[in-house]
Design a protein around this motif. Structure first.
Motif, PDB file in Angstrom:
ATOM      1  N   LYS A 144       0.802  -1.213  -0.259  1.00 14.74           N
ATOM      2  CA  LYS A 144      -0.226  -0.161  -0.076  1.00 14.74           C
ATOM      3  C   LYS A 144       1.308   1.122   0.056  1.00 14.74           C
ATOM      4  N   VAL A 145       0.428   2.328  -0.844  1.00 16.98           N
ATOM      5  CA  VAL A 145       1.144   3.422  -0.637  1.00 16.98           C
ATOM      6  C   VAL A 145      -0.404   5.168  -0.234  1.00 16.98           C
ATOM      7  N   GLY A 146       0.873   5.649   0.321  1.00 15.68           N
ATOM      8  CA  GLY A 146      -1.050   6.939   0.250  1.00 15.68           C
ATOM      9  C   GLY A 146      -0.191   8.146   1.075  1.00 15.68           C
ATOM     10  N   MET A 147      -0.496   9.163   1.209  1.00 16.78           N
ATOM     11  CA  MET A 147      -0.258  10.136   2.246  1.00 16.78           C
ATOM     12  C   MET A 147      -1.058   9.418   3.690  1.00 16.78           C
ATOM     13  N   GLU A 148       0.117   9.217   4.618  1.00 16.31           N
ATOM     14  CA  GLU A 148      -0.433   8.757   5.817  1.00 16.31           C
ATOM     15  C   GLU A 148       0.657   9.779   6.785  1.00 16.31           C
TER      16      GLU A 148
END
Length: 368
Positions: A144-148
Motif C-alpha cells: 500500500k502507498v498513500g499520504m499517511e
C-alpha cells in the motif's frame, strides 16, 4: 421637433446602457468560465502529479523489497547489518536520483522496528500503537502507498517482504511532503498541505506546527506572507466552491486521502495572476510535473488506480513477470508457486491477463 430629439437621445442612452451591461455581463461570465476551466485543469494536473508521485514511490519500494541482503539480515535478525544496508541505499539514491528526502525502515511481522536508514537505537520499538493504517495490512498483507499519518504526515509506501512464500516483515519507504511542494513552487504554485487537527494525537511531532483554518500545516516550505492572506479568506465559501479568485490570486481546495481512502485533510493550491497567465499561455497538453503529455499522465493515473492490471495483487504480477527472466534451474520452485497462484483465477481473469499482455507476445490456444 425638440421633443423628438429628446426621445431619440433617451433611446440612444438606453441602448448604450443595455449594450454596456451586456458587454459587462458576458465579460464577467467569460472570466468566470475561464477561471473555472483553469481551476479544473490545474486540479487535474495536480491529481495526476500526486498519482505519479505515489506510483514512483510504490515502484521503487517494490524493487527494494526484493533486495537479497536485506532479506538475509531480516531472516537472521542482524539489525546492525540491516541498518548499514538501508544507509547505503539512501545515500546512493540521494546522490544519483531525484529521491532526496528518502527514509527507509524495516518492520518485523508484529510491526516492531527492525532497522532504520536515518538513525539507530530504535530497534525493537513498537509502532503499531500510533499507526492505525497498519492494522488492515496485518490482515490482507498487500502493498500500500498513500499520504499517511504517523508521527509526521508523509508519503509512505509499505511493502511486505517475502522469501518465497514466507512473509519475513515489511519495508517502509518514507518521503516528506516538502519535496513535492517544492516541485510545485518552481512552477509558480504554492501548496499548503493541511492535516485535520484530530490526527494530532497520532502525529506527536506535529504538535507545534502552525494552524490554518482548523488544519495543521504539514509542509515547512509554505509562504508565511500567503498564510496571512489565506487567514482572511472566506473559508466557508472556498469549501463550498472548491476555488476562489480574490485580489488577483486563485485559490483551489482539494481533499486529501490516505492509503485507505479516508479523508485526512485538504490540499490548498494558490497561484498569482502572473503565474496563472503564464500557465494559461503554456502548452496545456503538458503536465507541470513532468514533460509528459496529459495523455501520458492520464495513463499513469489509470495504471496507478489499477496497478496490477488483471492480476489480483502486485506479488502475483511480479512473480509471473519474473519467471521468463530466470535460469532454468532457478525456475522450478517458482513455477510450482505460480501454478498454485493461477489456479485461484477464473477463466475470465486468465483471459484478461493474456489479452492485457498481447502486445508483448502473440498467444494461441485455448484457456482450459
Amino acid at each position: 421637433m425638440k421633443q423628438l430629439n429628446k426621445i431619440s437621445l433617451w433611446v440612444t442612452f438606453l441602448v448604450l446602457v443595455i449594450l454596456l451591461a451586456s458587454v459587462f455581463f458576458f465579460f464577467t461570465k467569460s472570466e468566470k468560465d475561464r477561471l473555472a476551466r483553469l481551476s479544473d485543469h490545474v486540479t487535474s494536473n495536480f491529481e495526476a502529479g500526486l498519482a505519479y508521485e505515489m506510483s514512483d514511490l510504490h515502484s521503487f519500494s517494490l524493487a527494494l523489497a526484493e533486495d537479497g541482503g536485506l532479506k538475509n539480515a531480516l531472516s537472521s535478525g542482524n539489525e546492525a547489518n540491516g541498518h548499514e544496508i538501508l544507509m547505503r541505499i539512501t545515500q546512493r539514491f540521494r546522490k544519483y536520483t531525484h529521491l532526496k528526502s528518502l527514509r527507509i525502515q524495516v518492520l518485523t511481522l508484529d510491526f516492531f522496528i527492525f532497522a532504520r536508514s536515518w538513525d539507530e537505537g530504535y530497534e525493537g520499538m513498537p509502532i503499531w500503537w500510533f499507526r492505525e493504517d497498519l492494522r488492515k495490512l496485518k490482515i490482507n498483507k498487500k502493498p500500500k502507498v498513500g499520504m499517511e499519518v504517523g508521527r509526521l504526515l508523509t508519503f509512505k509506501a509499505t511493502i511486505p517482504i517475502y522469501s518465497g512464500k514466507k512473509l519475513l516483515g515489511y519495508l517502509e519507504v518514507i518521503k516528506f511532503v516538502d519535496e513535492f511542494a517544492e516541485k510545485l513552487n518552481k512552477k509558480g504554485i504554492d501548496l499548503f498541505v493541511l492535516m485535520d487537527e484530530k490526527y494530532l494525537k497520532q502525529a506527536e511531532l506535529m504538535k507545534n506546527f502552525p494552524f490554518l483554518h482548523g488544519y495543521v500545516i504539514a509542509n515547512h516550505t509554505f509562504n508565511p506572507y500567503l498564510k496571512k492572506k489565506i487567514e482572511k479568506l472566506d473559508w466557508k465559501r472556498l469549501e463550498e466552491k472548491s476555488y476562489l479568485y480574490e485580489k488577483k490570486r486563485l485559490y483551489i481546495l482539494e481533499p486529501m486521502y490516505n492509503g485507505e481512502g479516508e479523508k485526512i485533510g485538504v490540499y490548498l493550491l494558490t497561484l498569482s495572476k502572473e503565474a496563472l497567465d503564464e500557465y494559461e499561455k503554456s502548452n496545456h497538453r503538458r503536465s507541470f510535473f513532468t514533460q509528459f503529455s496529459d495523455e501520458d499522465m492520464e495513463q499513469v493515473v489509470a495504471n496507478w488506480k489499477h496497478p496490477y492490471g488483471s492480476f489480483k495483487s502486485g506479488y502475483d504480477k511480479d512473480l509471473i513477470a519474473l519467471l521468463p527472466k530466470l535460469n532454468k534451474e532457478d525456475k522450478t520452485a517458482l513455477e510450482a508457486e505460480a501454478k498454485e497462484i493461477l489456479r485461484e483465477y477464473s477463466k475470465e481473469e486468465l483471459i484478461d491477463i493474456i489479452l492485457q499482455n498481447n502486445y508483448n507476445e502473440k498467444k494461441t490456444g485455448v484457456v482450459k
